[in-house]
Design a protein around this motif. Structure first.
Motif, PDB file in Angstrom:
ATOM      1  N   LEU A 305      -9.442   8.441  16.950  1.00  0.00           N
ATOM      2  CA  LEU A 305      -8.626   9.512  16.397  1.00  0.00           C
ATOM      3  C   LEU A 305      -7.314   8.957  15.851  1.00  0.00           C
ATOM      4  N   SER A 306      -6.981   9.326  14.623  1.00  0.00           N
ATOM      5  CA  SER A 306      -5.704   8.908  14.037  1.00  0.00           C
ATOM      6  C   SER A 306      -4.560   9.570  14.792  1.00  0.00           C
ATOM      7  N   VAL A 307      -3.565   8.781  15.193  1.00  0.00           N
ATOM      8  CA  VAL A 307      -2.405   9.293  15.919  1.00  0.00           C
ATOM      9  C   VAL A 307      -1.169   9.170  15.028  1.00  0.00           C
ATOM     10  N   ILE A 308      -0.531  10.294  14.766  1.00  0.00           N
ATOM     11  CA  ILE A 308       0.668  10.334  13.932  1.00  0.00           C
ATOM     12  C   ILE A 308       1.849  10.688  14.822  1.00  0.00           C
ATOM     13  N   GLN A 309       2.833   9.819  14.876  1.00  0.00           N
ATOM     14  CA  GLN A 309       3.988  10.031  15.741  1.00  0.00           C
ATOM     15  C   GLN A 309       5.164  10.556  14.913  1.00  0.00           C
ATOM     16  N   VAL A 310       5.713  11.667  15.379  1.00  0.00           N
ATOM     17  CA  VAL A 310       6.834  12.310  14.685  1.00  0.00           C
ATOM     18  C   VAL A 310       8.073  12.184  15.567  1.00  0.00           C
ATOM     19  N   PRO A 311       9.164  11.657  15.032  1.00  0.00           N
ATOM     20  CA  PRO A 311      10.367  11.470  15.861  1.00  0.00           C
ATOM     21  C   PRO A 311      11.066  12.793  16.178  1.00  0.00           C
ATOM     22  N   LEU A 312      11.830  12.777  17.240  1.00  0.00           N
ATOM     23  CA  LEU A 312      12.700  13.895  17.557  1.00  0.00           C
ATOM     24  C   LEU A 312      13.758  13.987  16.467  1.00  0.00           C
ATOM     25  N   LEU A 313      13.827  15.136  15.805  1.00  0.00           N
ATOM     26  CA  LEU A 313      14.761  15.301  14.689  1.00  0.00           C
ATOM     27  C   LEU A 313      16.110  15.799  15.187  1.00  0.00           C
ATOM     28  N   ALA A 314      17.159  15.417  14.471  1.00  0.00           N
ATOM     29  CA  ALA A 314      18.523  15.773  14.886  1.00  0.00           C
ATOM     30  C   ALA A 314      18.767  17.273  14.764  1.00  0.00           C
ATOM     31  N   GLY A 315      18.232  17.881  13.708  1.00  0.00           N
ATOM     32  CA  GLY A 315      18.450  19.308  13.501  1.00  0.00           C
ATOM     33  C   GLY A 315      17.257  20.141  13.912  1.00  0.00           C
ATOM     34  N   GLU A 316      17.480  21.457  13.966  1.00  0.00           N
ATOM     35  CA  GLU A 316      16.376  22.365  14.278  1.00  0.00           C
ATOM     36  C   GLU A 316      15.410  22.438  13.105  1.00  0.00           C
ATOM     37  N   VAL A 317      14.136  22.555  13.428  1.00  0.00           N
ATOM     38  CA  VAL A 317      13.131  22.729  12.380  1.00  0.00           C
ATOM     39  C   VAL A 317      13.034  24.224  12.100  1.00  0.00           C
ATOM     40  N   LEU A 318      13.848  24.667  11.127  1.00  0.00           N
ATOM     41  CA  LEU A 318      13.886  26.077  10.756  1.00  0.00           C
ATOM     42  C   LEU A 318      13.968  26.190   9.241  1.00  0.00           C
ATOM     43  N   GLY A 319      13.225  27.110   8.681  1.00  0.00           N
ATOM     44  CA  GLY A 319      13.297  27.361   7.259  1.00  0.00           C
ATOM     45  C   GLY A 319      12.756  26.217   6.423  1.00  0.00           C
ATOM     46  N   GLU A 320      12.894  26.370   5.131  1.00  0.00           N
ATOM     47  CA  GLU A 320      12.311  25.404   4.211  1.00  0.00           C
ATOM     48  C   GLU A 320      12.935  24.017   4.356  1.00  0.00           C
ATOM     49  N   GLU A 321      14.230  23.967   4.610  1.00  0.00           N
ATOM     50  CA  GLU A 321      14.905  22.674   4.740  1.00  0.00           C
ATOM     51  C   GLU A 321      14.394  21.900   5.952  1.00  0.00           C
ATOM     52  N   GLY A 322      14.333  22.572   7.100  1.00  0.00           N
ATOM     53  CA  GLY A 322      13.852  21.903   8.298  1.00  0.00           C
ATOM     54  C   GLY A 322      12.397  21.483   8.197  1.00  0.00           C
ATOM     55  N   LEU A 323      11.579  22.318   7.570  1.00  0.00           N
ATOM     56  CA  LEU A 323      10.167  21.993   7.417  1.00  0.00           C
ATOM     57  C   LEU A 323       9.952  20.848   6.432  1.00  0.00           C
ATOM     58  N   THR A 324      10.824  20.758   5.442  1.00  0.00           N
ATOM     59  CA  THR A 324      10.747  19.634   4.514  1.00  0.00           C
ATOM     60  C   THR A 324      11.016  18.315   5.243  1.00  0.00           C
ATOM     61  N   ALA A 325      12.018  18.333   6.126  1.00  0.00           N
ATOM     62  CA  ALA A 325      12.348  17.124   6.906  1.00  0.00           C
ATOM     63  C   ALA A 325      11.174  16.737   7.814  1.00  0.00           C
ATOM     64  N   LEU A 326      10.560  17.720   8.455  1.00  0.00           N
ATOM     65  CA  LEU A 326       9.414  17.440   9.315  1.00  0.00           C
ATOM     66  C   LEU A 326       8.250  16.923   8.491  1.00  0.00           C
ATOM     67  N   GLY A 327       8.033  17.521   7.328  1.00  0.00           N
ATOM     68  CA  GLY A 327       6.908  17.144   6.499  1.00  0.00           C
ATOM     69  C   GLY A 327       6.948  15.693   6.044  1.00  0.00           C
ATOM     70  N   ARG A 328       8.130  15.122   5.914  1.00  0.00           N
ATOM     71  CA  ARG A 328       8.231  13.713   5.514  1.00  0.00           C
ATOM     72  C   ARG A 328       7.561  12.791   6.514  1.00  0.00           C
ATOM     73  N   HIS A 329       7.564  13.181   7.766  1.00  0.00           N
ATOM     74  CA  HIS A 329       6.967  12.339   8.826  1.00  0.00           C
ATOM     75  C   HIS A 329       5.469  12.613   8.988  1.00  0.00           C
ATOM     76  N   LEU A 330       4.981  13.695   8.403  1.00  0.00           N
ATOM     77  CA  LEU A 330       3.556  14.005   8.475  1.00  0.00           C
ATOM     78  C   LEU A 330       2.801  13.475   7.274  1.00  0.00           C
ATOM     79  N   ALA A 331       3.496  13.329   6.132  1.00  0.00           N
ATOM     80  CA  ALA A 331       2.845  12.907   4.911  1.00  0.00           C
ATOM     81  C   ALA A 331       2.765  11.391   4.816  1.00  0.00           C
TER      82      ALA A 331
END
Length: 331
Positions: A305-331
């Motif tokens: 199984l492919s394992v993708i590790q996402v770091p703890l982000l400094a800000g809250e994952v809220l709204g389009e801005e927060g989701l964009t930051a999270l998405g960088r680590h998933l893509a």
């Protein structure tokens, strides 16, 4: 290097995202959906979690009808209670129309009790999910943010169980129709036969009623069969497990993987969310070391199984801005 999630969401039609409660499933589902929408693919994010986190995450009301979250990205929240009420209301109307008058009181009593019976909410949500999948637009990606693991595994197993149940009803309905016809033939008196089987309707009305009952059951069976086919089609559908590098989420993720695999689903990736940094002080460094052991446990237990590790982000994952930051680590 391209993430397996990028290829997965580009080429499949349905993506399930699930795992233990509180690990960030809704954020991961939304971030993946937003990334694909920005690439030009229409995407629908569907939440079956009764916590209604999708609306909270995006900071806007999201209900049972699709609402626009971003260009080419829509969202839906399936409310289990409301969906169950709507489902039972539709069943009640159908049964009242089809069943003899003297049985309608029993129908009402049965449905009132069924409202809170085990499995009723899951069955109602399953039908709503099946409806969403059936009605997806051409080339639209449907990302389904599921409720916590235990509910998810039952939801995924339900299509086969519900199909078996519906097939049983169809067999009983066929036997009942043959029994009624045999009685009418033996007695030579349609009214006498009607009295025996508990209906004073004319034979023609009974035949129409029986045919309509079968049509309703056939339609339901087809819906469950279609959903089961979609769930088990590895070219069209995949499941992403989201977890945290902690003991209980890891154990639950391994168990969920086994349940999904036995149900015939293709588990394509594992997202380990909120990994502690190693260079931000002694406390977080110690935490990072502890987490490494759980990441290694996942890798050894689920080696393919492919394992993708996402770091703890400094800000809250809220709204389009927060989701964009999270998405960088998933893509």
């Amino acid at each position: 290097m391209t993430s397996p999630l990028t290829e997965l969401t580009r080429h499949r039609d349905v993506l399930f995202v699930g795992g233990k409660g509180g690990v960030g499933k809704t954020a991961v589902a939304s971030a993946l959906g937003l990334a694909r929408a920005r690439e030009g693919r229409r995407t629908l994010v569907v939440s079956t979690d009764p916590a209604h986190n999708l609306g909270h995450l995006w900071g806007r009301p999201v209900g049972d009808s699709p609402v626009e979250l971003a260009p080419l990205l829509r969202g839906v929240e399936i409310d289990p209670g409301r969906t169950t009420d709507a489902h039972l209301s539709a069943v009640r109307q159908t049964m009242r129309r089809l069943m003899p008058e003297h049985l309608q009181g029993e129908v009402d009593k049965h449905l009132d009790l069924a409202r809170d019976a085990p499995g009723t909410h899951e069955a109602a949500v399953l039908e709503r999910v099946a409806e969403v999948v059936e009605q997806r637009a051409a080339d639209e990606l449907v990302v389904i943010d599921t409720a916590p693991s235990g509910h998810t595994s039952r939801l995924v197993a339900l299509p086969e169980l519900m199909q078996a149940w519906t097939e049983g009803l169809l067999r009983r309905q066929d036997r009942s129709a043959r029994f009624g016809a045999a009685l009418r033939g033996l007695e030579g008196d349609d009214q006498a036969a009607a009295d025996v089987v508990g209906s004073r309707r004319s034979p023609d009305r009974r035949s129409r009623r029986d045919a309509e009952i079968r049509e309703v059951l056939d339609r339901r069976q087809q819906r469950f069969r279609h959903l089961r086919t979609v769930l088990q089609d590895h070219d069209r559908t995949g499941f992403v497990i989201v977890t945290a590098a902690e003991r209980l989420p890891v154990l639950e993720s391994v168990e969920l993987h086994g349940q999904l695999t036995r149900a015939g689903m293709d588990v394509v990736a594992l997202v380990v969310n909120k990994r502690s940094p190693a260079d931000a002080g002694d406390l977080l460094a110690a935490r990072r070391t502890l987490e490494e052991g759980y990441v290694e446990q996942l890798a050894s237990t689920l080696p393919h199984l492919s394992v993708i590790q996402v770091p703890l982000l400094a800000g809250e994952v809220l709204g389009e801005e927060g989701l964009t930051a999270l998405g960088r680590h998933l893509a």
